[in-house]
Scaffold this motif. Sequence first.
Motif, PDB file in Angstrom:
ATOM      1  N   LEU A  53      39.864  43.739  54.944  1.00  8.17           N
ATOM      2  CA  LEU A  53      41.090  42.845  54.759  1.00  8.17           C
ATOM      3  C   LEU A  53      41.664  42.473  53.615  1.00  8.17           C
ATOM      4  N   ALA A  54      41.422  43.063  52.868  1.00  4.50           N
ATOM      5  CA  ALA A  54      41.771  42.916  51.542  1.00  4.50           C
ATOM      6  C   ALA A  54      42.639  43.293  51.092  1.00  4.50           C
ATOM      7  N   ALA A  55      42.487  45.115  51.523  1.00  2.00           N
ATOM      8  CA  ALA A  55      43.516  46.056  51.095  1.00  2.00           C
ATOM      9  C   ALA A  55      44.781  46.189  52.585  1.00  2.00           C
ATOM     10  N   VAL A  56      44.346  45.441  53.922  1.00  3.01           N
ATOM     11  CA  VAL A  56      45.079  44.944  54.943  1.00  3.01           C
ATOM     12  C   VAL A  56      46.085  43.703  54.222  1.00  3.01           C
ATOM     13  N   ALA A  57      46.055  42.764  53.258  1.00  2.56           N
ATOM     14  CA  ALA A  57      46.407  41.885  53.049  1.00  2.56           C
ATOM     15  C   ALA A  57      47.721  42.387  52.207  1.00  2.56           C
ATOM     16  N   ILE A  62      50.373  39.589  51.672  1.00  2.23           N
ATOM     17  CA  ILE A  62      50.513  38.727  52.110  1.00  2.23           C
ATOM     18  C   ILE A  62      49.219  38.724  50.614  1.00  2.23           C
ATOM     19  N   ARG A  63      48.551  37.435  50.981  1.00  2.00           N
ATOM     20  CA  ARG A  63      47.078  36.849  50.137  1.00  2.00           C
ATOM     21  C   ARG A  63      45.672  37.394  51.113  1.00  2.00           C
ATOM     22  N   ARG A  74      36.267  40.058  59.383  1.00  2.00           N
ATOM     23  CA  ARG A  74      36.605  41.447  59.707  1.00  2.00           C
ATOM     24  C   ARG A  74      36.169  42.552  60.690  1.00  2.00           C
ATOM     25  N   HIS A  75      35.443  41.991  61.617  1.00  2.00           N
ATOM     26  CA  HIS A  75      35.259  42.181  63.091  1.00  2.00           C
ATOM     27  C   HIS A  75      35.812  41.931  64.008  1.00  2.00           C
ATOM     28  N   ALA A  76      36.792  40.833  63.535  1.00  2.00           N
ATOM     29  CA  ALA A  76      37.507  40.084  64.642  1.00  2.00           C
ATOM     30  C   ALA A  76      38.639  41.221  64.701  1.00  2.00           C
ATOM     31  N   VAL A  77      38.825  41.627  64.001  1.00  2.00           N
ATOM     32  CA  VAL A  77      39.869  42.775  63.412  1.00  2.00           C
ATOM     33  C   VAL A  77      39.422  43.799  64.489  1.00  2.00           C
ATOM     34  N   TYR A  78      38.475  44.906  64.467  1.00  2.00           N
ATOM     35  CA  TYR A  78      37.788  45.539  64.939  1.00  2.00           C
ATOM     36  C   TYR A  78      37.571  44.750  66.842  1.00  2.00           C
ATOM     37  N   ASP A  79      37.114  43.871  66.630  1.00  2.00           N
ATOM     38  CA  ASP A  79      37.318  43.497  67.737  1.00  2.00           C
ATOM     39  C   ASP A  79      38.638  43.574  69.065  1.00  2.00           C
TER      40      ASP A  79
END
Length: 228
Positions: A53-57, A62-63, A74-79
């Motif tokens: 998620l840090a890489a996504v940000a 964004i921070r 992270r699992h919410a993104v996967y979901d």
Amino acid sequence: MKASEAATSAGPATAGPVPVGDRRSRRRAETREEILDIALDLMAEEGVAGLSLAAVARRLGIRPPSLYKYFPSRHAVYDALFQRGQEQYRDTVTKAAARAPEPGLAAIGTAFDAGARWIMGNQTLAQLLFWRTVPKYAPTPQAYAPALQIRDLMHGLVLAAVERGELHPDAAGPAGLDLLASLITGPVSQQLANEPDVPFEEGRYMPLVARLPDLFAAAYPPTDAAAR
């Protein structure tokens, strides 16, 4: 002059300003979709289980803490990606089955072909959907709901084949549906494992997809009564 005529003579009504709440909701939805697109790109680059998620940000500009306003984990993104992929796959096979020249086995074959093509064109999402490559991640009921709709679709196609005398009635049972799902997984898994970058038409295992309905029929041949 009638009220309707007065409205017409005054010209078309102009849309008023979009309420602030609607604009915020729209921007939030757009940002969520952008986050998912970036996450998918990173998964393709680093591996499905290697999402950060840090890489996504960073890529979003964004921070990292700001990302949690959109996805709490992270699992919410996967979901969210799992649900997106299952909905796309569902829509693909549903439209393909509807275009089949005949119901029953022909529609199963058309759906299999379209589904295999979708998987080859969306290999990163397919890994998340069908191979569970992320340790300890399991989809929520909401994200998994489209997968159940796909199973219902295939059940309906099998029932149509039974009614046409193409399959034994047992084919529509749980074991039959499990076998049907396993049949399509085999050639696609082999293709992705051995020739992931080869186009569908040139793949070593993709021609097998067209033979799957016949293999299923061989496992559940119709009874004499059903064949009449």
